[in-house]
Design a protein around this motif. Structure first.
Motif, PDB file in Angstrom:
ATOM      1  N   LYS A   1       0.836  -1.195   0.000  1.00 36.05           N
ATOM      2  CA  LYS A   1       0.000   0.000   0.000  1.00 36.05           C
ATOM      3  C   LYS A   1       0.872   1.246   0.000  1.00 36.05           C
ATOM      4  O   LYS A   1       1.780   1.394   0.813  1.00 36.05           O
ATOM      5  CB  LYS A   1      -0.938   0.015   1.211  1.00 36.05           C
ATOM      6  CG  LYS A   1      -1.897  -1.158   1.260  1.00 36.05           C
ATOM      7  CD  LYS A   1      -2.858  -1.111   0.106  1.00 36.05           C
ATOM      8  CE  LYS A   1      -3.827  -2.273   0.200  1.00 36.05           C
ATOM      9  NZ  LYS A   1      -4.682  -2.363  -0.931  1.00 36.05           N
ATOM     10  N   VAL A   2       0.605   2.159  -0.910  1.00 30.39           N
ATOM     11  CA  VAL A   2       1.422   3.354  -1.102  1.00 30.39           C
ATOM     12  C   VAL A   2       1.430   4.228   0.153  1.00 30.39           C
ATOM     13  O   VAL A   2       2.497   4.674   0.598  1.00 30.39           O
ATOM     14  CB  VAL A   2       0.926   4.155  -2.326  1.00 30.39           C
ATOM     15  CG1 VAL A   2       1.634   5.491  -2.429  1.00 30.39           C
ATOM     16  CG2 VAL A   2       1.120   3.338  -3.597  1.00 30.39           C
ATOM     17  N   LEU A   3       0.277   4.500   0.735  1.00 28.35           N
ATOM     18  CA  LEU A   3       0.226   5.368   1.916  1.00 28.35           C
ATOM     19  C   LEU A   3       1.017   4.774   3.076  1.00 28.35           C
ATOM     20  O   LEU A   3       1.708   5.491   3.794  1.00 28.35           O
ATOM     21  CB  LEU A   3      -1.222   5.631   2.336  1.00 28.35           C
ATOM     22  CG  LEU A   3      -2.032   6.476   1.368  1.00 28.35           C
ATOM     23  CD1 LEU A   3      -3.472   6.602   1.849  1.00 28.35           C
ATOM     24  CD2 LEU A   3      -1.415   7.838   1.171  1.00 28.35           C
TER      25      LEU A   3
ATOM     26  N   GLU B   1      18.101   8.509 -12.624  1.00 29.23           N
ATOM     27  CA  GLU B   1      16.871   8.172 -13.348  1.00 29.23           C
ATOM     28  C   GLU B   1      15.798   7.676 -12.378  1.00 29.23           C
ATOM     29  O   GLU B   1      14.639   8.091 -12.455  1.00 29.23           O
ATOM     30  CB  GLU B   1      17.157   7.106 -14.408  1.00 29.23           C
ATOM     31  CG  GLU B   1      15.949   6.769 -15.261  1.00 29.23           C
ATOM     32  CD  GLU B   1      16.243   5.671 -16.289  1.00 29.23           C
ATOM     33  OE1 GLU B   1      15.279   5.069 -16.765  1.00 29.23           O
ATOM     34  OE2 GLU B   1      17.428   5.437 -16.594  1.00 29.23           O
ATOM     35  N   GLU B   2      16.172   6.789 -11.465  1.00 26.66           N
ATOM     36  CA  GLU B   2      15.211   6.262 -10.489  1.00 26.66           C
ATOM     37  C   GLU B   2      14.700   7.372  -9.578  1.00 26.66           C
ATOM     38  O   GLU B   2      13.512   7.423  -9.258  1.00 26.66           O
ATOM     39  CB  GLU B   2      15.860   5.150  -9.647  1.00 26.66           C
ATOM     40  CG  GLU B   2      16.110   3.874 -10.418  1.00 26.66           C
ATOM     41  CD  GLU B   2      16.941   2.870  -9.638  1.00 26.66           C
ATOM     42  OE1 GLU B   2      16.565   1.676  -9.661  1.00 26.66           O
ATOM     43  OE2 GLU B   2      17.957   3.262  -9.015  1.00 26.66           O
TER      44      GLU B   2
ATOM     45  N   LYS C   1       8.753  12.250  -9.873  1.00 29.73           N
ATOM     46  CA  LYS C   1       7.641  12.427 -10.814  1.00 29.73           C
ATOM     47  C   LYS C   1       6.378  11.764 -10.268  1.00 29.73           C
ATOM     48  O   LYS C   1       5.289  12.345 -10.308  1.00 29.73           O
ATOM     49  CB  LYS C   1       8.029  11.837 -12.174  1.00 29.73           C
ATOM     50  CG  LYS C   1       7.063  12.142 -13.277  1.00 29.73           C
ATOM     51  CD  LYS C   1       7.603  11.640 -14.614  1.00 29.73           C
ATOM     52  CE  LYS C   1       6.638  11.962 -15.732  1.00 29.73           C
ATOM     53  NZ  LYS C   1       7.141  11.509 -17.026  1.00 29.73           N
ATOM     54  N   VAL C   2       6.526  10.553  -9.742  1.00 26.97           N
ATOM     55  CA  VAL C   2       5.377   9.832  -9.186  1.00 26.97           C
ATOM     56  C   VAL C   2       4.827  10.556  -7.956  1.00 26.97           C
ATOM     57  O   VAL C   2       3.614  10.736  -7.827  1.00 26.97           O
ATOM     58  CB  VAL C   2       5.760   8.365  -8.838  1.00 26.97           C
ATOM     59  CG1 VAL C   2       4.670   7.684  -8.031  1.00 26.97           C
ATOM     60  CG2 VAL C   2       6.058   7.583 -10.113  1.00 26.97           C
TER      61      VAL C   2
ATOM     62  N   LYS D   1       0.655  14.110  -5.434  1.00 25.71           N
ATOM     63  CA  LYS D   1       0.266  15.393  -4.840  1.00 25.71           C
ATOM     64  C   LYS D   1      -0.837  16.054  -5.665  1.00 25.71           C
ATOM     65  O   LYS D   1      -1.802  16.594  -5.098  1.00 25.71           O
ATOM     66  CB  LYS D   1       1.480  16.322  -4.741  1.00 25.71           C
ATOM     67  CG  LYS D   1       2.492  15.932  -3.685  1.00 25.71           C
ATOM     68  CD  LYS D   1       3.663  16.916  -3.739  1.00 25.71           C
ATOM     69  CE  LYS D   1       4.791  16.536  -2.853  1.00 25.71           C
ATOM     70  NZ  LYS D   1       5.927  17.489  -2.986  1.00 25.71           N
ATOM     71  N   GLU D   2      -0.688  16.013  -6.975  1.00 21.19           N
ATOM     72  CA  GLU D   2      -1.710  16.604  -7.842  1.00 21.19           C
ATOM     73  C   GLU D   2      -3.037  15.850  -7.703  1.00 21.19           C
ATOM     74  O   GLU D   2      -4.102  16.449  -7.680  1.00 21.19           O
ATOM     75  CB  GLU D   2      -1.244  16.606  -9.304  1.00 21.19           C
ATOM     76  CG  GLU D   2      -0.138  17.596  -9.588  1.00 21.19           C
ATOM     77  CD  GLU D   2      -0.522  19.022  -9.240  1.00 21.19           C
ATOM     78  OE1 GLU D   2      -1.627  19.470  -9.600  1.00 21.19           O
ATOM     79  OE2 GLU D   2       0.309  19.697  -8.608  1.00 21.19           O
ATOM     80  N   ASN D   3      -2.976  14.526  -7.617  1.00 18.90           N
ATOM     81  CA  ASN D   3      -4.188  13.715  -7.441  1.00 18.90           C
ATOM     82  C   ASN D   3      -4.910  14.069  -6.134  1.00 18.90           C
ATOM     83  O   ASN D   3      -6.139  14.118  -6.098  1.00 18.90           O
ATOM     84  CB  ASN D   3      -3.853  12.214  -7.465  1.00 18.90           C
ATOM     85  CG  ASN D   3      -3.468  11.741  -8.839  1.00 18.90           C
ATOM     86  OD1 ASN D   3      -3.723  12.388  -9.844  1.00 18.90           O
ATOM     87  ND2 ASN D   3      -2.823  10.580  -8.886  1.00 18.90           N
ATOM     88  N   ILE D   4      -4.141  14.300  -5.093  1.00 27.39           N
ATOM     89  CA  ILE D   4      -4.736  14.658  -3.800  1.00 27.39           C
ATOM     90  C   ILE D   4      -5.454  15.997  -3.914  1.00 27.39           C
ATOM     91  O   ILE D   4      -6.543  16.181  -3.346  1.00 27.39           O
ATOM     92  CB  ILE D   4      -3.673  14.689  -2.686  1.00 27.39           C
ATOM     93  CG1 ILE D   4      -3.242  13.254  -2.360  1.00 27.39           C
ATOM     94  CG2 ILE D   4      -4.185  15.397  -1.441  1.00 27.39           C
ATOM     95  CD1 ILE D   4      -2.069  13.147  -1.430  1.00 27.39           C
TER      96      ILE D   4
END
Length: 148
Positions: A5-7, A129-130, A136-137, A142-145
């Motif tokens: 889970k990301v959170l 790169e990573e 970026k992710v 943040k934009e989704n929130i």
């Protein structure tokens, strides 16, 4: 499964970093001193960055995206620990300017060095790169929130 889970992963990383910084700080300090929380560090950083302008609680609420009660509580603690002083504004007696104390600057500089060390260690063995993909992710999250 909780581990995927990301959170959970974000919070887990946040806790690990904060604990490690506190642990390193404790080892490096011989005298008993005030520990600054991440929020206090953000406040100190912002005030130092804007050293030529008056800073008020409302500014911190807006810039740090924190609630009024949260900022108020943090500022009260910082004032109690003699990191800041709040003085009444001459133009608006309802507002109080936030002034840094010398002690706060010393604590900020100590933590800043620790943060740089931690940043270097945390990205060890991770390619540019990573790191770019990671940032970026995170920015997309943040934009989704913001649109929820």
């Amino acid at each position: 499964m909780v581990e995927n889970k990301v959170l959970y992963q974000i919070k887990s990383l946040d806790i690990l970093v904060f604990r490690k910084i506190c642990s390193i700080y404790d080892k490096n300090k011989k005298e008993k001193s005030i520990k600054a929380t991440p929020t206090q560090m953000q406040i100190l950083a912002y005030i130092l960055k804007c050293e030529n302008k008056d800073i008020y609680q409302k500014d911190l609420e807006d810039v740090l995206n924190l609630r009024r009660a949260t900022v108020s509580g943090v500022l009260q603690t910082m004032e109690k620990n003699e990191l800041i002083k709040r003085i009444t504004d001459n133009k608006d007696t309802r507002s109080k300017k936030i002034i840094l104390q010398k002690k706060a600057i010393n604590i900020f500089n100590t933590y800043k060095k620790l943060m740089i060390e931690m940043e270097n260690k945390i990205v060890q063995n991770i390619s540019e790169e990573e790191i770019g993909v990671f940032c970026k992710v995170i920015n997309k999250m943040k934009e989704n929130i913001k649109i929820i």
